[in-house]
Enzyme design. Structure first.
Site, PDB file in Angstrom:
ATOM      1  N   LYS A 205       0.862  -1.187   0.000  1.00 58.47           N
ATOM      2  CA  LYS A 205       0.000   0.000   0.000  1.00 58.47           C
ATOM      3  C   LYS A 205       0.895   1.233   0.000  1.00 58.47           C
ATOM      4  O   LYS A 205       1.822   1.330   0.808  1.00 58.47           O
ATOM      5  CB  LYS A 205      -0.895  -0.025   1.238  1.00 58.47           C
ATOM      6  CG  LYS A 205      -1.519   1.314   1.638  1.00 58.47           C
ATOM      7  CD  LYS A 205      -2.729   1.654   0.809  1.00 58.47           C
ATOM      8  CE  LYS A 205      -3.416   2.942   1.329  1.00 58.47           C
ATOM      9  NZ  LYS A 205      -4.030   2.801   2.649  1.00 58.47           N
ATOM     10  N   ASP A 338     -13.108   1.008   3.283  1.00 61.55           N
ATOM     11  CA  ASP A 338     -12.356   1.749   4.297  1.00 61.55           C
ATOM     12  C   ASP A 338     -12.933   1.508   5.687  1.00 61.55           C
ATOM     13  O   ASP A 338     -13.063   2.426   6.495  1.00 61.55           O
ATOM     14  CB  ASP A 338     -12.343   3.245   3.986  1.00 61.55           C
ATOM     15  CG  ASP A 338     -11.006   3.900   4.337  1.00 61.55           C
ATOM     16  OD1 ASP A 338     -10.159   3.231   4.950  1.00 61.55           O
ATOM     17  OD2 ASP A 338     -10.815   5.071   3.994  1.00 61.55           O
TER      18      ASP A 338
END
Length: 429
Positions: A205, A338
Protein backbone atom coordinates in the site's frame (compact mmCIF):
# COMPACT_ATOMS: atom_id res chain seq x y z
CA UNK A 1 4.39 -54.81 23.16
CA UNK A 2 2.45 -54.32 19.91
CA UNK A 3 -0.58 -53.08 21.87
CA UNK A 4 1.62 -50.51 23.64
CA UNK A 5 3.05 -49.33 20.28
CA UNK A 6 -0.44 -48.83 18.85
CA UNK A 7 -1.46 -46.87 21.92
CA UNK A 8 1.61 -44.66 21.54
CA UNK A 9 0.82 -44.12 17.86
CA UNK A 10 -2.76 -43.11 18.60
CA UNK A 11 -1.55 -40.74 21.31
CA UNK A 12 0.82 -39.09 18.84
CA UNK A 13 -1.99 -38.73 16.30
CA UNK A 14 -4.19 -37.03 18.90
CA UNK A 15 -1.30 -34.80 20.00
CA UNK A 16 -0.57 -33.68 16.44
CA UNK A 17 -4.21 -32.93 15.76
CA UNK A 18 -4.61 -35.50 13.03
CA UNK A 19 -8.15 -36.67 12.48
CA UNK A 20 -10.30 -38.34 9.90
CA UNK A 21 -11.24 -36.06 6.98
CA UNK A 22 -14.41 -34.05 7.52
CA UNK A 23 -17.54 -35.49 5.98
CA UNK A 24 -18.61 -34.12 2.59
CA UNK A 25 -21.39 -31.53 2.77
CA UNK A 26 -24.43 -31.38 0.52
CA UNK A 27 -25.70 -27.80 0.54
CA UNK A 28 -29.19 -27.03 -0.74
CA UNK A 29 -30.95 -23.67 -1.15
CA UNK A 30 -33.87 -22.05 -2.91
CA UNK A 31 -31.76 -20.34 -5.57
CA UNK A 32 -28.18 -19.37 -6.35
CA UNK A 33 -26.82 -16.30 -8.12
CA UNK A 34 -24.30 -16.97 -10.86
CA UNK A 35 -22.36 -13.71 -10.54
CA UNK A 36 -20.76 -14.12 -13.96
CA UNK A 37 -23.98 -14.41 -15.97
CA UNK A 38 -26.46 -12.82 -13.60
CA UNK A 39 -28.69 -15.89 -13.80
CA UNK A 40 -30.57 -17.19 -10.77
CA UNK A 41 -30.22 -20.97 -10.64
CA UNK A 42 -33.19 -22.65 -8.98
CA UNK A 43 -32.84 -25.35 -6.33
CA UNK A 44 -29.01 -25.54 -6.37
CA UNK A 45 -27.21 -28.51 -4.85
CA UNK A 46 -23.52 -28.06 -4.02
CA UNK A 47 -21.28 -30.91 -2.95
CA UNK A 48 -18.46 -29.60 -0.75
CA UNK A 49 -15.42 -31.76 -0.09
CA UNK A 50 -12.34 -30.71 1.90
CA UNK A 51 -13.42 -27.08 1.98
CA UNK A 52 -13.92 -26.75 -1.77
CA UNK A 53 -16.87 -27.04 -4.12
CA UNK A 54 -16.61 -30.47 -5.72
CA UNK A 55 -19.56 -30.14 -8.05
CA UNK A 56 -22.74 -28.10 -8.50
CA UNK A 57 -24.82 -31.02 -9.72
CA UNK A 58 -23.85 -34.11 -7.72
CA UNK A 59 -25.49 -37.44 -8.40
CA UNK A 60 -26.98 -39.45 -5.56
CA UNK A 61 -24.01 -41.82 -5.38
CA UNK A 62 -21.61 -38.92 -4.77
CA UNK A 63 -23.70 -37.53 -1.92
CA UNK A 64 -24.10 -40.74 0.04
CA UNK A 65 -22.94 -40.19 3.62
CA UNK A 66 -22.72 -36.43 3.17
CA UNK A 67 -23.88 -34.01 5.85
CA UNK A 68 -26.92 -32.17 4.49
CA UNK A 69 -27.38 -28.44 5.05
CA UNK A 70 -30.75 -27.30 3.74
CA UNK A 71 -31.17 -23.52 3.59
CA UNK A 72 -34.77 -23.66 2.44
CA UNK A 73 -35.69 -20.69 0.25
CA UNK A 74 -32.53 -18.66 0.88
CA UNK A 75 -30.45 -17.30 -2.01
CA UNK A 76 -26.83 -18.42 -2.29
CA UNK A 77 -24.03 -16.10 -3.41
CA UNK A 78 -20.24 -16.25 -3.31
CA UNK A 79 -18.64 -14.91 -0.14
CA UNK A 80 -18.22 -11.14 -0.40
CA UNK A 81 -14.80 -9.49 -0.73
CA UNK A 82 -13.82 -6.07 0.65
CA UNK A 83 -10.67 -4.71 -1.00
CA UNK A 84 -10.04 -1.85 1.42
CA UNK A 85 -10.25 -2.62 5.12
CA UNK A 86 -8.41 -1.63 8.29
CA UNK A 87 -9.35 -4.45 10.63
CA UNK A 88 -7.06 -3.32 13.43
CA UNK A 89 -8.50 0.21 13.60
CA UNK A 90 -11.87 1.51 14.82
CA UNK A 91 -13.86 4.77 14.43
CA UNK A 92 -13.37 5.81 18.04
CA UNK A 93 -9.62 5.99 17.41
CA UNK A 94 -9.75 8.53 14.58
CA UNK A 95 -7.56 11.54 15.26
CA UNK A 96 -5.65 12.26 18.45
CA UNK A 97 -7.24 9.42 20.44
CA UNK A 98 -5.26 6.93 18.34
CA UNK A 99 -2.09 7.96 20.18
CA UNK A 100 -3.29 6.12 23.28
CA UNK A 101 -3.87 2.81 21.48
CA UNK A 102 -0.97 0.35 21.51
CA UNK A 103 -0.22 -2.09 18.71
CA UNK A 104 -1.12 -5.09 20.92
CA UNK A 105 -4.48 -3.43 21.65
CA UNK A 106 -5.01 -2.84 17.92
CA UNK A 107 -4.27 -6.50 17.25
CA UNK A 108 -6.90 -7.57 19.78
CA UNK A 109 -9.41 -5.17 18.26
CA UNK A 110 -8.54 -6.72 14.93
CA UNK A 111 -9.54 -10.17 16.19
CA UNK A 112 -12.97 -8.85 17.13
CA UNK A 113 -13.36 -6.90 13.90
CA UNK A 114 -12.34 -9.91 11.83
CA UNK A 115 -15.10 -12.02 13.37
CA UNK A 116 -17.70 -9.30 12.88
CA UNK A 117 -16.63 -8.84 9.26
CA UNK A 118 -16.84 -12.55 8.53
CA UNK A 119 -20.28 -12.82 10.11
CA UNK A 120 -21.39 -9.92 7.90
CA UNK A 121 -20.70 -12.11 4.87
CA UNK A 122 -17.21 -10.95 3.88
CA UNK A 123 -15.13 -14.11 3.57
CA UNK A 124 -12.06 -12.33 2.18
CA UNK A 125 -10.58 -8.86 2.65
CA UNK A 126 -7.55 -6.89 1.60
CA UNK A 127 -6.21 -5.01 4.62
CA UNK A 128 -4.37 -1.94 3.40
CA UNK A 129 -2.60 -0.36 6.34
CA UNK A 130 -1.86 -1.42 9.92
CA UNK A 131 0.63 -0.53 12.63
CA UNK A 132 3.31 -2.93 13.80
CA UNK A 133 2.34 -5.58 11.23
CA UNK A 134 -0.73 -6.29 13.36
CA UNK A 135 -2.70 -7.25 10.24
CA UNK A 136 -0.01 -9.78 9.27
CA UNK A 137 -0.28 -11.33 12.75
CA UNK A 138 -4.07 -11.33 12.46
CA UNK A 139 -3.90 -13.03 9.07
CA UNK A 140 -1.63 -15.72 10.47
CA UNK A 141 -3.87 -16.23 13.53
CA UNK A 142 -6.91 -16.69 11.29
CA UNK A 143 -5.05 -19.09 9.01
CA UNK A 144 -3.94 -21.10 12.06
CA UNK A 145 -7.51 -21.32 13.33
CA UNK A 146 -6.77 -19.30 16.48
CA UNK A 147 -9.51 -16.77 15.77
CA UNK A 148 -12.39 -16.68 13.26
CA UNK A 149 -12.15 -14.22 10.41
CA UNK A 150 -12.05 -13.75 6.65
CA UNK A 151 -9.15 -14.62 4.40
CA UNK A 152 -6.81 -11.64 4.83
CA UNK A 153 -4.44 -10.21 2.26
CA UNK A 154 -2.31 -7.95 4.45
CA UNK A 155 -0.11 -4.95 3.67
CA UNK A 156 1.52 -4.14 6.98
CA UNK A 157 2.45 -0.41 7.20
CA UNK A 158 1.63 1.74 4.19
CA UNK A 159 4.50 3.45 2.37
CA UNK A 160 4.53 7.24 2.19
CA UNK A 161 6.63 10.39 2.16
CA UNK A 162 7.83 12.24 5.23
CA UNK A 163 4.90 14.27 6.55
CA UNK A 164 2.46 12.73 4.10
CA UNK A 165 -0.84 10.96 4.60
CA UNK A 166 0.92 7.73 5.60
CA UNK A 167 3.26 9.44 8.08
CA UNK A 168 2.42 10.21 11.69
CA UNK A 169 1.29 13.85 11.96
CA UNK A 170 -0.16 13.78 15.49
CA UNK A 171 2.90 14.35 17.68
CA UNK A 172 4.84 17.49 18.47
CA UNK A 173 8.27 17.84 16.76
CA UNK A 174 10.27 17.03 19.89
CA UNK A 175 8.95 13.44 19.85
CA UNK A 176 10.48 12.86 16.42
CA UNK A 177 7.87 10.21 15.56
CA UNK A 178 8.09 8.84 12.02
CA UNK A 179 5.65 6.43 10.42
CA UNK A 180 6.88 2.85 9.94
CA UNK A 181 6.35 3.00 6.18
CA UNK A 182 8.03 6.35 5.54
CA UNK A 183 10.67 6.32 2.82
CA UNK A 184 11.91 9.13 0.57
CA UNK A 185 13.83 8.71 -2.66
CA UNK A 186 14.18 5.84 -5.11
CA UNK A 187 16.71 3.78 -3.16
CA UNK A 188 14.84 4.21 0.12
CA UNK A 189 11.43 3.21 -1.27
CA UNK A 190 12.92 0.17 -2.96
CA UNK A 191 14.48 -0.87 0.35
CA UNK A 192 11.24 -0.22 2.24
CA UNK A 193 9.28 -2.33 -0.22
CA UNK A 194 11.64 -5.23 0.36
CA UNK A 195 11.40 -4.68 4.11
CA UNK A 196 7.61 -4.88 4.38
CA UNK A 197 7.62 -7.96 2.17
CA UNK A 198 10.27 -9.48 4.43
CA UNK A 199 7.95 -9.03 7.39
CA UNK A 200 4.95 -10.60 5.71
CA UNK A 201 3.17 -8.15 3.40
CA UNK A 202 1.00 -9.78 0.72
CA UNK A 203 0.29 -6.45 -0.99
CA UNK A 204 2.02 -3.07 -0.97
CA UNK A 205 0.00 0.00 0.00
CA UNK A 206 1.36 3.42 -0.94
CA UNK A 207 0.12 6.96 -0.44
CA UNK A 208 0.16 8.86 -3.72
CA UNK A 209 -1.77 11.91 -2.45
CA UNK A 210 -2.80 13.61 0.75
CA UNK A 211 -5.81 12.31 2.62
CA UNK A 212 -8.92 13.29 4.50
CA UNK A 213 -8.11 11.74 7.90
CA UNK A 214 -4.63 13.23 8.17
CA UNK A 215 -3.60 16.69 9.31
CA UNK A 216 -1.97 19.42 7.24
CA UNK A 217 -2.10 17.79 3.82
CA UNK A 218 -4.31 18.25 0.78
CA UNK A 219 -6.21 15.29 -0.72
CA UNK A 220 -5.78 16.83 -4.17
CA UNK A 221 -1.99 17.17 -3.90
CA UNK A 222 0.33 14.39 -5.10
CA UNK A 223 3.01 13.15 -2.71
CA UNK A 224 5.28 10.44 -4.10
CA UNK A 225 7.05 11.35 -7.32
CA UNK A 226 6.66 9.20 -10.43
CA UNK A 227 10.15 7.70 -10.22
CA UNK A 228 9.63 6.73 -6.58
CA UNK A 229 6.34 4.98 -7.35
CA UNK A 230 7.87 3.24 -10.36
CA UNK A 231 10.60 1.85 -8.11
CA UNK A 232 8.01 0.56 -5.62
CA UNK A 233 5.86 -1.04 -8.30
CA UNK A 234 8.82 -2.60 -10.09
CA UNK A 235 10.16 -4.15 -6.88
CA UNK A 236 6.72 -5.29 -5.67
CA UNK A 237 5.79 -6.90 -8.97
CA UNK A 238 9.19 -8.56 -9.25
CA UNK A 239 8.57 -10.12 -5.83
CA UNK A 240 5.03 -11.20 -6.70
CA UNK A 241 3.08 -8.48 -4.87
CA UNK A 242 0.46 -6.10 -6.21
CA UNK A 243 0.36 -2.39 -5.35
CA UNK A 244 -2.61 -0.39 -4.10
CA UNK A 245 -2.31 3.41 -4.22
CA UNK A 246 -4.24 5.70 -1.90
CA UNK A 247 -5.03 8.54 -4.30
CA UNK A 248 -7.73 11.19 -4.06
CA UNK A 249 -6.43 13.85 -6.45
CA UNK A 250 -6.09 13.80 -10.22
CA UNK A 251 -2.32 14.27 -10.49
CA UNK A 252 -1.66 11.63 -7.86
CA UNK A 253 -3.98 9.22 -9.65
CA UNK A 254 -2.31 9.79 -13.01
CA UNK A 255 1.21 9.36 -11.65
CA UNK A 256 0.23 6.17 -9.83
CA UNK A 257 -1.38 4.70 -12.95
CA UNK A 258 1.65 5.59 -15.07
CA UNK A 259 3.86 3.96 -12.44
CA UNK A 260 1.92 0.72 -12.94
CA UNK A 261 -0.07 0.33 -9.70
CA UNK A 262 -2.79 -2.30 -9.72
CA UNK A 263 -5.51 -0.25 -8.05
CA UNK A 264 -6.42 3.29 -7.13
CA UNK A 265 -8.03 3.59 -3.71
CA UNK A 266 -10.72 6.28 -3.20
CA UNK A 267 -10.35 8.30 -6.44
CA UNK A 268 -12.37 11.18 -4.99
CA UNK A 269 -11.18 13.78 -7.51
CA UNK A 270 -10.80 11.45 -10.48
CA UNK A 271 -11.00 13.40 -13.75
CA UNK A 272 -11.46 12.51 -17.40
CA UNK A 273 -7.74 12.14 -18.08
CA UNK A 274 -7.32 9.83 -15.10
CA UNK A 275 -10.29 7.79 -16.26
CA UNK A 276 -8.77 7.48 -19.74
CA UNK A 277 -5.43 6.35 -18.32
CA UNK A 278 -7.01 3.84 -15.96
CA UNK A 279 -8.99 2.25 -18.79
CA UNK A 280 -5.91 2.18 -21.00
CA UNK A 281 -3.79 0.49 -18.31
CA UNK A 282 -6.54 -1.75 -16.94
CA UNK A 283 -6.17 -0.21 -13.47
CA UNK A 284 -8.91 -0.93 -10.97
CA UNK A 285 -10.72 1.76 -9.01
CA UNK A 286 -11.60 0.85 -5.43
CA UNK A 287 -14.12 3.50 -4.34
CA UNK A 288 -14.83 3.91 -0.63
CA UNK A 289 -18.08 5.85 -0.49
CA UNK A 290 -20.37 4.38 2.17
CA UNK A 291 -18.16 5.71 4.95
CA UNK A 292 -18.78 9.35 3.98
CA UNK A 293 -22.33 9.73 5.24
CA UNK A 294 -21.60 7.70 8.39
CA UNK A 295 -18.52 9.75 9.21
CA UNK A 296 -20.27 13.10 8.84
CA UNK A 297 -23.38 11.93 10.70
CA UNK A 298 -21.30 10.77 13.68
CA UNK A 299 -18.54 13.37 13.67
CA UNK A 300 -19.96 15.45 16.50
CA UNK A 301 -20.90 12.48 18.69
CA UNK A 302 -17.46 10.88 18.40
CA UNK A 303 -15.69 14.25 18.58
CA UNK A 304 -13.68 13.78 15.42
CA UNK A 305 -11.05 16.54 15.00
CA UNK A 306 -12.59 19.59 13.32
CA UNK A 307 -9.92 19.94 10.59
CA UNK A 308 -10.66 16.38 9.45
CA UNK A 309 -14.41 16.95 9.49
CA UNK A 310 -13.96 20.13 7.45
CA UNK A 311 -12.03 18.22 4.80
CA UNK A 312 -14.64 15.44 4.74
CA UNK A 313 -17.46 17.93 4.14
CA UNK A 314 -15.69 19.03 0.97
CA UNK A 315 -14.43 15.67 -0.28
CA UNK A 316 -17.49 13.42 0.29
CA UNK A 317 -19.87 15.10 -2.22
CA UNK A 318 -17.05 15.52 -4.75
CA UNK A 319 -16.19 11.83 -4.48
CA UNK A 320 -19.74 10.72 -5.25
CA UNK A 321 -19.96 12.97 -8.29
CA UNK A 322 -16.58 12.00 -9.71
CA UNK A 323 -16.80 8.27 -9.01
CA UNK A 324 -20.20 8.22 -10.72
CA UNK A 325 -18.44 9.58 -13.81
CA UNK A 326 -15.91 6.74 -13.61
CA UNK A 327 -18.79 4.25 -13.35
CA UNK A 328 -20.39 5.64 -16.51
CA UNK A 329 -17.06 5.51 -18.35
CA UNK A 330 -16.59 1.81 -17.60
CA UNK A 331 -13.53 1.88 -15.33
CA UNK A 332 -12.94 -1.50 -13.70
CA UNK A 333 -14.41 -1.45 -10.19
CA UNK A 334 -13.58 -3.56 -7.14
CA UNK A 335 -15.54 -2.95 -3.95
CA UNK A 336 -13.78 -1.38 -0.99
CA UNK A 337 -15.15 0.33 2.10
CA UNK A 338 -12.36 1.75 4.30
CA UNK A 339 -13.83 -0.08 7.27
CA UNK A 340 -12.67 1.48 10.54
CA UNK A 341 -13.86 4.90 9.42
CA UNK A 342 -17.29 3.38 10.10
CA UNK A 343 -18.00 0.39 12.41
CA UNK A 344 -16.87 -2.98 11.09
CA UNK A 345 -19.66 -5.26 9.97
CA UNK A 346 -21.56 -2.60 8.00
CA UNK A 347 -19.40 -3.21 4.91
CA UNK A 348 -22.29 -4.29 2.67
CA UNK A 349 -23.70 -0.76 2.78
CA UNK A 350 -21.20 0.02 0.00
CA UNK A 351 -23.16 -2.04 -2.55
CA UNK A 352 -26.23 0.20 -2.29
CA UNK A 353 -24.16 3.36 -2.82
CA UNK A 354 -22.81 1.94 -6.07
CA UNK A 355 -26.32 1.29 -7.38
CA UNK A 356 -27.35 4.82 -6.39
CA UNK A 357 -24.50 6.15 -8.53
CA UNK A 358 -25.30 4.13 -11.64
CA UNK A 359 -24.09 0.54 -11.38
CA UNK A 360 -26.70 -2.16 -11.85
CA UNK A 361 -27.29 -4.47 -8.87
CA UNK A 362 -25.40 -7.22 -10.72
CA UNK A 363 -22.45 -4.93 -11.49
CA UNK A 364 -22.38 -3.86 -7.86
CA UNK A 365 -22.36 -7.47 -6.65
CA UNK A 366 -19.68 -8.35 -9.20
CA UNK A 367 -17.46 -5.57 -7.82
CA UNK A 368 -17.46 -7.34 -4.46
CA UNK A 369 -17.10 -10.88 -5.79
CA UNK A 370 -15.57 -11.82 -9.14
CA UNK A 371 -13.94 -8.42 -9.86
CA UNK A 372 -12.43 -8.22 -6.39
CA UNK A 373 -11.12 -11.77 -6.81
CA UNK A 374 -9.49 -10.78 -10.10
CA UNK A 375 -7.79 -7.80 -8.50
CA UNK A 376 -6.51 -10.10 -5.76
CA UNK A 377 -5.19 -12.46 -8.44
CA UNK A 378 -7.30 -15.22 -6.87
CA UNK A 379 -10.08 -15.62 -9.43
CA UNK A 380 -9.30 -19.35 -9.69
CA UNK A 381 -10.06 -19.76 -5.98
CA UNK A 382 -12.58 -17.06 -4.99
CA UNK A 383 -15.32 -14.80 -6.32
CA UNK A 384 -17.87 -17.21 -7.76
CA UNK A 385 -19.53 -20.52 -6.94
CA UNK A 386 -17.86 -23.00 -9.27
CA UNK A 387 -16.34 -26.45 -9.01
CA UNK A 388 -12.78 -26.32 -7.72
CA UNK A 389 -13.16 -23.04 -5.84
CA UNK A 390 -13.22 -22.57 -2.10
CA UNK A 391 -16.58 -23.15 -0.45
CA UNK A 392 -16.77 -19.48 0.58
CA UNK A 393 -20.41 -18.54 0.33
CA UNK A 394 -23.27 -16.69 1.92
CA UNK A 395 -27.05 -16.82 1.81
CA UNK A 396 -29.64 -14.04 2.08
CA UNK A 397 -33.39 -14.08 2.42
CA UNK A 398 -34.45 -12.39 -0.82
CA UNK A 399 -33.21 -11.60 -4.30
CA UNK A 400 -30.30 -9.11 -4.16
CA UNK A 401 -30.81 -8.29 -7.84
CA UNK A 402 -34.15 -6.78 -6.85
CA UNK A 403 -33.11 -5.42 -3.46
CA UNK A 404 -29.36 -4.91 -3.04
CA UNK A 405 -29.84 -4.20 0.66
CA UNK A 406 -30.44 -7.94 1.16
CA UNK A 407 -26.64 -8.14 1.35
CA UNK A 408 -26.85 -6.18 4.60
CA UNK A 409 -28.94 -8.97 6.14
CA UNK A 410 -26.81 -12.07 5.65
CA UNK A 411 -28.31 -15.21 7.15
CA UNK A 412 -25.68 -17.85 6.42
CA UNK A 413 -21.89 -17.70 6.11
CA UNK A 414 -19.53 -20.51 5.16
CA UNK A 415 -15.78 -20.16 4.64
CA UNK A 416 -13.73 -23.09 3.42
CA UNK A 417 -16.60 -25.47 4.10
CA UNK A 418 -16.96 -24.34 7.74
CA UNK A 419 -20.20 -22.69 8.85
CA UNK A 420 -19.68 -19.44 10.79
CA UNK A 421 -23.23 -18.08 10.75
CA UNK A 422 -26.54 -19.87 10.37
CA UNK A 423 -29.34 -17.52 11.31
CA UNK A 424 -32.78 -19.12 11.06
CA UNK A 425 -35.66 -17.34 9.40
CA UNK A 426 -37.66 -14.97 11.58
CA UNK A 427 -40.92 -16.54 12.75
CA UNK A 428 -44.03 -15.58 10.83
CA UNK A 429 -46.07 -12.80 12.53
Amino acid sequence: MARRSYALLFSLIALLGWAEPAKPILLRAGQMLDVKSGQLIQQPRLLIVDGKIKTLAPDETATQGAEVIDLGNLTLLPGLIDMHTHLTFSPEDIGYSSVAVSVPREALKGARNARVTLEAGFTAVRNVGANGYADVALRDAIDAGDVPGPRVVASGPALGITGGHCDDTLHAPEYKIVGEGVADGVDAVRRKTREVIKYGADVIKICSTGGVLSFRDDPKASQYRLEEMKAIVEEAHRLGRKVAAHAHGGDGIKLAVLAGVDSIEHGSYIDDESIRLMKEHGTYLVPTLFLGDWFLANAEKLRFPLPLVAKARVVVPEARKNVARAFRAGVKIALGTDSAVYPHGLNAGEFAVYTQLGLSPLQSIQSGTIEAARLLGKEQELGSLEAGKYADLIAVGGDPLKDITELQRVRFVMKGGVVYLNKPAAPAP
